[in-house]
Design a protein around this motif. Structure first.
Motif, PDB file in Angstrom:
ATOM      1  N   GLN A 128      14.162  79.680  54.049  1.00  0.00           N
ATOM      2  CA  GLN A 128      12.703  79.594  54.061  1.00  0.00           C
ATOM      3  C   GLN A 128      12.039  80.894  53.640  1.00  0.00           C
ATOM      4  O   GLN A 128      10.869  80.891  53.254  1.00  0.00           O
ATOM      5  CB  GLN A 128      12.231  79.201  55.463  1.00  0.00           C
ATOM      6  CG  GLN A 128      12.590  77.772  55.848  1.00  0.00           C
ATOM      7  CD  GLN A 128      12.344  77.474  57.308  1.00  0.00           C
ATOM      8  OE1 GLN A 128      11.800  78.309  58.036  1.00  0.00           O
ATOM      9  NE2 GLN A 128      12.736  76.292  57.756  1.00  0.00           N
ATOM     10  N   THR A 156      21.931  71.041  50.438  1.00  0.00           N
ATOM     11  CA  THR A 156      20.580  70.965  50.978  1.00  0.00           C
ATOM     12  C   THR A 156      19.755  72.187  50.593  1.00  0.00           C
ATOM     13  O   THR A 156      20.205  73.324  50.733  1.00  0.00           O
ATOM     14  CB  THR A 156      20.591  70.822  52.503  1.00  0.00           C
ATOM     15  OG1 THR A 156      19.229  70.767  52.970  1.00  0.00           O
ATOM     16  CG2 THR A 156      21.303  71.992  53.184  1.00  0.00           C
ATOM     17  N   ALA A 158      16.439  72.325  51.723  1.00  0.00           N
ATOM     18  CA  ALA A 158      15.273  72.184  52.595  1.00  0.00           C
ATOM     19  C   ALA A 158      14.691  73.553  52.937  1.00  0.00           C
ATOM     20  O   ALA A 158      15.408  74.463  53.359  1.00  0.00           O
ATOM     21  CB  ALA A 158      15.659  71.446  53.875  1.00  0.00           C
ATOM     22  N   HIS A 186      16.730  67.066  47.031  1.00  0.00           N
ATOM     23  CA  HIS A 186      17.592  67.944  47.818  1.00  0.00           C
ATOM     24  C   HIS A 186      16.809  68.753  48.859  1.00  0.00           C
ATOM     25  O   HIS A 186      17.385  69.591  49.543  1.00  0.00           O
ATOM     26  CB  HIS A 186      18.365  68.886  46.893  1.00  0.00           C
ATOM     27  CG  HIS A 186      19.536  68.244  46.213  1.00  0.00           C
ATOM     28  ND1 HIS A 186      19.394  67.328  45.202  1.00  0.00           N
ATOM     29  CD2 HIS A 186      20.872  68.359  46.415  1.00  0.00           C
ATOM     30  CE1 HIS A 186      20.583  66.913  44.796  1.00  0.00           C
ATOM     31  NE2 HIS A 186      21.501  67.529  45.519  1.00  0.00           N
ATOM     32  N   GLY A 187      15.501  68.538  48.936  1.00  0.00           N
ATOM     33  CA  GLY A 187      14.701  69.147  49.984  1.00  0.00           C
ATOM     34  C   GLY A 187      13.850  70.320  49.569  1.00  0.00           C
ATOM     35  O   GLY A 187      13.109  70.864  50.386  1.00  0.00           O
ATOM     36  N   THR A 189      10.834  72.543  47.886  1.00  0.00           N
ATOM     37  CA  THR A 189       9.421  72.426  47.544  1.00  0.00           C
ATOM     38  C   THR A 189       9.276  72.924  46.120  1.00  0.00           C
ATOM     39  O   THR A 189       9.529  74.096  45.840  1.00  0.00           O
ATOM     40  CB  THR A 189       8.551  73.274  48.491  1.00  0.00           C
ATOM     41  OG1 THR A 189       8.747  72.821  49.833  1.00  0.00           O
ATOM     42  CG2 THR A 189       7.087  73.152  48.128  1.00  0.00           C
TER      43      THR A 189
END
Length: 233
Positions: A128, A156, A158, A186-187, A189
């Motif tokens: 993130q 992933t 995300a 795949h998550g 943005t």
């Protein structure tokens, strides 16, 4: 035979020692709060990329430049990017984040594969905190001119912020919506921008247009513009 055995052992030891410090990269230090990681394509690092890194550093953005084919002694082929150790790349990302600076990573062409897989291997909180810019990413498993491509499994993504920069004058431009959908699946943005009047690898072409030559000299400004407009945090 004993001599041959010792020779092999010596080669293995030297190879292990050389790879222990991988990935090898160039650093352009700066005192600002941003750190940009640049991963060159399978074709290797080009002079305009080094110029952009130096220009970014002069503006307070630290830059680290990685040439995976050179660092891992790989052929300059797209398939070589699939052999770049994901764990090494993930450690590189963590080292950048440990600097305390805001980290964004740029990958060119097939170099997007090891970068995204490394991002997928990070802990969610680490992922993130990372922004990724992909210049005409090659994430294709198979690609035929008149058919929609099949994409690689990336793991992933995300929490990862991804921006795709696609040169307009490319056969892959019509595939951009599908590529964005694949990343979102795949998550990630995702967002994208089309680079008008440019071709893939415009800064390293043998016969560039005058516009491509001019744009290759201000890649630093292009990247800063995209990062700021995108709102990478």
């Amino acid at each position: 035979m004993r001599f041959f055995g010792f020779l092999l052992l010596g080669v293995w030891a030297c190879s292990s020692a050389a790879r222990a410090d991988m990935p090898d990269h160039l650093r352009f230090p700066a005192t600002g709060t941003q750190l940009l990681l640049w991963v060159a394509s399978e074709r290797g690092r080009a002079e305009p990329e080094l110029l952009a890194a130096k220009q970014l550093a002069a503006q307070g953005v630290e830059a680290w430049s990685l040439d995976p084919t050179s660092a891992y002694f790989l052929p300059q082929l797209p398939s070589s990017m699939d052999d770049v150790p994901v764990r090494d790349m993930a450690d590189w990302l963590r080292a950048a984040q440990a600097s305390g600076k805001r980290v964004a990573a740029v990958a060119v062409a097939r170099a997007a594969v090891p970068l995204l897989r490394a991002a997928a291997s990070l802990e969610p909180v680490e992922r993130q905190r990372l922004c990724v810019v992909l210049l005409y990413p090659n994430l294709y498993m198979t690609a035929e001119p008149l058919a929609a491509p099949d994409y690689l499994d990336l793991g992933t993504l995300a929490g990862l912020q991804v921006r795709v920069l696609q040169p307009r004058r490319s056969a892959a431009t019509p595939w951009l919506p599908g590529l964005l959908d694949h990343l979102a699946l795949h998550g990630a943005t995702v967002s994208a921008a089309v680079l008008e009047s440019l071709r893939e690898g415009y800064w390293a072409r043998e016969t560039p247009t005058e516009f491509e030559v001019a744009e290759s000299r201000r890649m630093d400004a292009m990247l800063l513009r995209e990062l700021n407009a995108w709102g990478c945090k």
